[in-house]
Motif scaffolding. Structure first.
Motif, PDB file in Angstrom:
ATOM      1  N   ASP A  21       0.801  -1.214   0.000  1.00 11.47           N
ATOM      2  CA  ASP A  21       0.000   0.000   0.000  1.00 11.47           C
ATOM      3  C   ASP A  21       0.844   1.279   0.000  1.00 11.47           C
ATOM      4  O   ASP A  21       0.309   2.379  -0.012  1.00 11.47           O
ATOM      5  N   VAL A  22       2.168   1.142  -0.022  1.00 13.62           N
ATOM      6  CA  VAL A  22       3.062   2.304  -0.014  1.00 13.62           C
ATOM      7  C   VAL A  22       3.476   2.634  -1.449  1.00 13.62           C
ATOM      8  O   VAL A  22       3.804   1.749  -2.228  1.00 13.62           O
ATOM      9  N   THR A  23       3.453   3.920  -1.780  1.00 15.13           N
ATOM     10  CA  THR A  23       3.785   4.365  -3.133  1.00 15.13           C
ATOM     11  C   THR A  23       4.895   5.413  -3.103  1.00 15.13           C
ATOM     12  O   THR A  23       5.127   6.062  -2.088  1.00 15.13           O
ATOM     13  N   LEU A  24       5.554   5.571  -4.230  1.00 15.74           N
ATOM     14  CA  LEU A  24       6.550   6.625  -4.435  1.00 15.74           C
ATOM     15  C   LEU A  24       6.030   7.543  -5.526  1.00 15.74           C
ATOM     16  O   LEU A  24       5.568   7.081  -6.565  1.00 15.74           O
ATOM     17  N   SER A  25       6.104   8.841  -5.304  1.00 12.24           N
ATOM     18  CA  SER A  25       5.638   9.777  -6.318  1.00 12.24           C
ATOM     19  C   SER A  25       6.376  11.105  -6.187  1.00 12.24           C
ATOM     20  O   SER A  25       7.005  11.379  -5.173  1.00 12.24           O
ATOM     21  N   PHE A  26       6.289  11.903  -7.243  1.00  9.47           N
ATOM     22  CA  PHE A  26       6.800  13.271  -7.189  1.00  9.47           C
ATOM     23  C   PHE A  26       5.860  14.169  -7.978  1.00  9.47           C
ATOM     24  O   PHE A  26       5.154  13.715  -8.867  1.00  9.47           O
ATOM     25  N   HIS A  27       5.827  15.434  -7.606  1.00  9.10           N
ATOM     26  CA  HIS A  27       5.032  16.411  -8.332  1.00  9.10           C
ATOM     27  C   HIS A  27       5.927  17.040  -9.384  1.00  9.10           C
ATOM     28  O   HIS A  27       6.933  17.659  -9.058  1.00  9.10           O
ATOM     29  N   CYS A  28       5.560  16.856 -10.650  1.00  5.29           N
ATOM     30  CA  CYS A  28       6.342  17.436 -11.751  1.00  5.29           C
ATOM     31  C   CYS A  28       5.873  18.866 -11.975  1.00  5.29           C
ATOM     32  O   CYS A  28       4.706  19.100 -12.277  1.00  5.29           O
ATOM     33  N   GLN A  29       6.795  19.812 -11.832  1.00 11.29           N
ATOM     34  CA  GLN A  29       6.461  21.219 -12.022  1.00 11.29           C
ATOM     35  C   GLN A  29       6.190  21.538 -13.488  1.00 11.29           C
ATOM     36  O   GLN A  29       5.438  22.445 -13.796  1.00 11.29           O
ATOM     37  N   GLY A  30       6.801  20.783 -14.393  1.00 10.21           N
ATOM     38  CA  GLY A  30       6.609  21.040 -15.817  1.00 10.21           C
ATOM     39  C   GLY A  30       5.258  20.585 -16.324  1.00 10.21           C
ATOM     40  O   GLY A  30       4.561  21.302 -17.035  1.00 10.21           O
ATOM     41  N   CYS A  31       4.853  19.391 -15.967  1.00 15.21           N
ATOM     42  CA  CYS A  31       3.564  18.823 -16.394  1.00 15.21           C
ATOM     43  C   CYS A  31       2.435  19.226 -15.461  1.00 15.21           C
ATOM     44  O   CYS A  31       1.268  19.096 -15.805  1.00 15.21           O
ATOM     45  N   ASN A  32       2.783  19.668 -14.265  1.00 15.96           N
ATOM     46  CA  ASN A  32       1.837  19.968 -13.193  1.00 15.96           C
ATOM     47  C   ASN A  32       0.981  18.739 -12.871  1.00 15.96           C
ATOM     48  O   ASN A  32      -0.234  18.834 -12.712  1.00 15.96           O
ATOM     49  N   LEU A  33       1.635  17.589 -12.831  1.00 11.25           N
ATOM     50  CA  LEU A  33       0.988  16.319 -12.510  1.00 11.25           C
ATOM     51  C   LEU A  33       1.782  15.601 -11.430  1.00 11.25           C
ATOM     52  O   LEU A  33       2.982  15.808 -11.293  1.00 11.25           O
ATOM     53  N   VAL A  34       1.098  14.738 -10.711  1.00 13.57           N
ATOM     54  CA  VAL A  34       1.783  13.863  -9.771  1.00 13.57           C
ATOM     55  C   VAL A  34       2.144  12.591 -10.529  1.00 13.57           C
ATOM     56  O   VAL A  34       1.280  11.949 -11.129  1.00 13.57           O
ATOM     57  N   VAL A  35       3.417  12.249 -10.531  1.00 14.61           N
ATOM     58  CA  VAL A  35       3.920  11.085 -11.256  1.00 14.61           C
ATOM     59  C   VAL A  35       4.253  10.001 -10.239  1.00 14.61           C
ATOM     60  O   VAL A  35       5.048  10.233  -9.325  1.00 14.61           O
TER      61      VAL A  35
END
Length: 109
Positions: A21-35
């Motif tokens: 249930d644990v995930t890794l993500s980052f907020h991309c400032q260029g796409c303005n999406l959570v990846v």
């Protein structure tokens, strides 16, 4: 097996993959999406490498993120467990040039 506490400097893909249930993500400032990252792909080669020292890049726009979030899925809402400031071990002038070019492409610089 006793689990050690997660710290930004020491958490690895092996630590994360043990919890489905644990995930890794980052907020991309260029796409303005959570990846969201595939921890299995990271762990395939770099299972014991601290995530803080790795260099990640958005596959859509090419920007390098500055932070990585370790979160837990709780039904519809998510919970952030840890925010890791990324400090890649390998960062040279070509990476700086790539980052600047990506920022220009997305209109942030």
């Amino acid at each position: 097996m006793e689990q050690r506490p997660w710290k930004a400097e020491t958490v690895t893909a092996r630590d994360v993959v043990a919890h489905r249930d644990v995930t890794l993500s980052f907020h991309c400032q260029g796409c303005n999406l959570v990846v969201e990252l595939d921890v299995w792909k990271i762990g395939l080669r770099l299972a014991d490498m601290p995530l803080q020292g790795l260099r990640f890049r958005c596959s859509r726009c090419g920007l390098y993120p500055s932070t990585l979030k370790v979160g837990r899925r709780n039904f519809m809402a998510g919970e952030t467990l840890l925010t890791i400031p990324l400090k890649p071990r390998c960062w040279d002038e070509s990476h700086s040039a790539n980052q600047t070019a990506a920022l220009r492409r997305v209109g942030l610089k």
